[in-house]
Design an enzyme around this catalytic site. Structure first.
Site, PDB file in Angstrom:
ATOM      1  NE  ARG A 162      45.128-112.152 -39.199  1.00  0.00           N
ATOM      2  CZ  ARG A 162      44.188-112.146 -38.276  1.00  0.00           C
ATOM      3  NH1 ARG A 162      43.030-111.528 -38.526  1.00  0.00           N
ATOM      4  NH2 ARG A 162      44.368-112.742 -37.113  1.00  0.00           N
ATOM      5  CD  GLU A 173      45.101-104.366 -38.930  1.00  0.00           C
ATOM      6  OE1 GLU A 173      44.798-105.209 -38.081  1.00  0.00           O
ATOM      7  OE2 GLU A 173      44.339-104.028 -39.854  1.00  0.00           O
ATOM      8  CG  HIS A 210      41.325-105.975 -37.423  1.00  0.00           C
ATOM      9  ND1 HIS A 210      42.559-106.383 -37.873  1.00  0.00           N
ATOM     10  CD2 HIS A 210      40.613-107.117 -37.262  1.00  0.00           C
ATOM     11  CE1 HIS A 210      42.597-107.700 -37.978  1.00  0.00           C
ATOM     12  NE2 HIS A 210      41.421-108.162 -37.609  1.00  0.00           N
TER      13      HIS A 210
END
EC number: 1.1.1.28
Length: 330
Positions: A235, A264, A296
């Site tokens: 994270r 993000e 991600h």
């Protein structure tokens, strides 16, 4: 049974419809997120499957309760975008998909680590300029000679540790809870600080909490072994990005593999070609010569996408039919 599915990508829609046909469930799918503007679309449905990225507005929970909604099934392992206590107060079960493909993230972590260790990005940049020379900046190290610290030894952390160990690495780990499956794979140490002092490479696989937000800041980076590499496939909030960039610029760290960025949300997963990005820290991160940034995407494999879609939909049905689910998080 009727389910509303939000934040659906085209590839997910096909998988979701296949699942619906097999399970005789009616689906309504939307590309957009669940917001105050779209919550009325839930009216008349029995449950929600979602892929929330931004924090869900607190005002949505009472509205869902009024509509008779008793659950939201999140298509991810992380659920930090939900107010779990508030959802519980309104009788709404939040579920996740805790183990959709640990191997996908683990393999990606090691792939990026190897790219950093063997200077692949720099070698490719040189080759594009027809520079084929052997020079010190492209000289790498042997992964198997390195000590790797796994911070967070759950499913993903342990899968990552297994791969590093397969290369011959000494693997150490830290977690509040010791994983009994880790015996013979890694050695536990007593603190994060002890782990980073010993490690040539530090790989983060921990969930975000109030206690560990920005745990990896400049003070922590100063405790790292000089020239270490940081991997964050967990994270973004675990890392203070400004401090990471400073640590890289100061030479405290040799490099970083970053798949998650704290802010993000406005950019991931979107095509931002030709658009101005106002977040200067994000721009510095993605363009830093010592960083391999990925959007991600560590989880993103055929197996993971299928498991996430079907896992969330199965949780919807489980709650509607039984009143609870084995993947409940609140």
């Amino acid at each position: 049974m009727k389910l509303k599915v939000f934040n659906v990508r085209e590839e997910e829609a096909t998988l979701a419809q296949d699942w619906a046909n097999r399970n005789h469930v009616e689906l309504s799918m939307s590309e957009g997120p669940l917001t105050l503007e779209t919550v009325n679309e839930v009216e008349g449905f029995d449950g929600i499957a979602n892929a929330q990225i931004e924090p869900l507005d607190d005002a949505i929970y009472p509205l869902l309760k009024e509509m008779g909604i008793k659950q939201i099934a999140q298509r991810s392992a992380g659920v930090d975008m939900y107010n779990l206590e508030l959802a519980k107060q309104h009788g709404i079960i939040i579920s996740n998909v805790p183990s959709y493909s640990p191997e996908s993230i683990a393999e990606f972590t090691v792939t990026i680590a190897l790219n950093l260790i063997r200077k692949v990005e720099l070698i490719r940049a040189n080759v594009r300029e027809q520079n084929f020379s052997w020079t010190l900046p492209i000289r790498g190290r042997v992964l198997g000679n390195m000590t790797v610290a796994i911070i967070g030894t759950g499913r993903i952390g342990l899968a990552t540790a297994k791969i590093f160990k397969g290369f011959g690495c000494r693997v150490i780990g830290y977690d509040i809870y010791h994983n009994p499956m880790a015996d013979g794979i890694l050695e536990y140490v007593n603190s994060v600080e002890e782990a980073v002092e010993e490690a040539d490479l530090v790989s983060l696989h921990m969930p975000p909490t109030a206690e560990n937000t920005h745990l990896f800041n400049l003070d922590m980076f100063k405790q790292f072994k000089k020239g270490a590499i940081l991997m964050n496939m967990a994270r973004g909030a675990l890392v203070e990005t400004k401090d990471l960039l400073e640590a890289l610029d100061q030479g405290l760290l040799e490099g970083a593999g970053i798949d998650t960025y704290e802010f993000e949300g406005p950019y991931i997963p979107k095509n931002c070609q030709g658009q101005d990005i106002s977040d200067k820290d994000f721009l510095r991160l993605i363009n830093h010569p010592k960083v391999i940034y990925t959007p991600h995407a560590a989880y993103y494999t055929d197996e993971a996408v299928k498991n996430l879609v079907e896992g969330a939909l199965n949780a919807c049905v489980e709650v509607i039919e039984t009143g609870t689910t084995t993947t409940k998080v609140n």
